[in-house]
Design an enzyme around this catalytic site. Structure first.
Site, PDB file in Angstrom:
ATOM      1  N   LYS A   1       8.385  10.652  -6.385  1.00 46.41           N
ATOM      2  CA  LYS A   1       8.562   9.188  -6.479  1.00 46.41           C
ATOM      3  C   LYS A   1       9.274   8.856  -7.784  1.00 46.41           C
ATOM      4  O   LYS A   1       8.807   9.206  -8.862  1.00 46.41           O
ATOM      5  CB  LYS A   1       7.194   8.505  -6.471  1.00 46.41           C
ATOM      6  CG  LYS A   1       6.742   8.040  -5.102  1.00 46.41           C
ATOM      7  CD  LYS A   1       5.375   7.411  -5.190  1.00 46.41           C
ATOM      8  CE  LYS A   1       5.406   5.909  -5.397  1.00 46.41           C
ATOM      9  NZ  LYS A   1       4.039   5.378  -5.594  1.00 46.41           N
TER      10      LYS A   1
HETATM   11  C1  E4P Z   1       2.818   2.488  -4.314  1.00 47.18           C
HETATM   12  O1  E4P Z   1       3.744   3.204  -4.138  1.00 47.18           O
HETATM   13  C2  E4P Z   1       2.832   1.408  -5.304  1.00 47.18           C
HETATM   14  O2  E4P Z   1       2.918   1.987  -6.556  1.00 47.18           O
HETATM   15  C3  E4P Z   1       1.633   0.535  -5.169  1.00 47.18           C
HETATM   16  O3  E4P Z   1       1.487   0.154  -3.821  1.00 47.18           O
HETATM   17  C4  E4P Z   1       1.623  -0.674  -6.078  1.00 47.18           C
HETATM   18  O4  E4P Z   1       0.543  -1.478  -5.704  1.00 47.18           O
HETATM   19  P1  E4P Z   1      -0.065  -2.613  -6.642  1.00 47.18           P
HETATM   20  O5  E4P Z   1       0.950  -3.676  -6.803  1.00 47.18           O
HETATM   21  O6  E4P Z   1      -1.290  -3.077  -5.920  1.00 47.18           O
HETATM   22  O7  E4P Z   1      -0.414  -1.930  -7.945  1.00 47.18           O
END
Ligand code: E4P
Length: 221
Positions: free
Chosen positions: A87
């Site tokens: 990622k």
């Molecule tokens: C996943 O890839 C993201 O980092 C995550 O869904 C972010 O979520 P949040 O906005 O609840 O922290």
């Protein structure tokens, strides 16, 4: 739409993988911090639970060369296969890293996406998945669902293979709406996954069925 779990909590993941048709796990530094242990102690557990489903691991380096080294290091140390996705946030260095990581034979998920253009550029840089942040957009008076819809539409228009992994949810309704927009996948935390699959009317109906069946279901099984 594929459902992924946005958590690194082993107990939550065990329950989800047992009962729910989960297609993978996503992590980020905040999720790792919430799990309360360093990566070296968390990652082996996640790998075991995930099996051959998708594992999206966020890189913490901020220079392209270092992101590449980091992505390779996880792959090598834990003998990760084709289900592993590095990622990468869509920063200047991140976009540069995407093509380098792809060239090294590792798949890429572009993350921290807030606009359709960021997603399109990430797709051009070779990302396999793009992760637009729905709730964080909604929270700044923008429109997360619309952004997801625009990205899906654009990828179709341009015949791109990159898929949309909608992320950042605070409500079941947001998940419902991204599925109506044709998002290929959504990564969702434990609480919302639990809430979206359950309904009090279902529980009540099952209770009534059980009561009505008393003394009538007499075939052995
Ligand atoms: C996943 O890839 C993201 O980092 C995550 O869904 C972010 O979520 P949040 O906005 O609840 O922290």
């Amino acid at each position: 739409m594929l459902y992924l779990a946005d958590t690194a909590n082993v107990e939550e993941l065990k329950k989800l993988f047992y009962y729910f048709p989960i297609d993978g796990v996503t992590t980020n530094p905040t999720i790792i911090a919430q799990a309360g242990k360093p990566m070296s102690q968390i990652l082996p557990g996640l790998i075991e639970i995930v099996g051959d489903k998708m594992l999206h691991v966020q890189m913490i380096s901020n220079k392209a060369e270092d992101m590449l080294r980091e992505a390779k290091a996880y792959k090598q140390k834990y003998a990760l296969g084709d289900n592993y996705f590095a990622k990468i946030p869509v920063t200047e260095e991140g976009y540069k890293a995407m093509s380098m990581i792809k060239e090294a034979g590792i798949k890429v998920t572009a993350t921290a996406i807030f606009t359709q253009q960021q997603a399109l550029v990430a797709a051009r840089a070779g990302a396999d998945w793009v992760a637009p942040y729905v709730n964080r957009l909604d929270n700044i008076s923008s429109h997360g669902i619309e952004v997801v819809g625009n990205i899906v539409e654009n990828f179709e228009q341009y015949g791109l293979d990159t898929q949309v992994l909608a992320a950042s949810f605070k409500t079941v309704d947001q998940v419902h709406r991204v599925s109506m927009m044709g998002s290929h996948a959504a990564t969702i935390n434990f609480e919302i996954l639990e809430r979206l699959r359950s309904h009090p009317m279902t529980d009540m109906s099952v209770e009534w069925f059980e009561k009505d069946a008393e003394g009538l279901y007499d075939i052995d099984f």
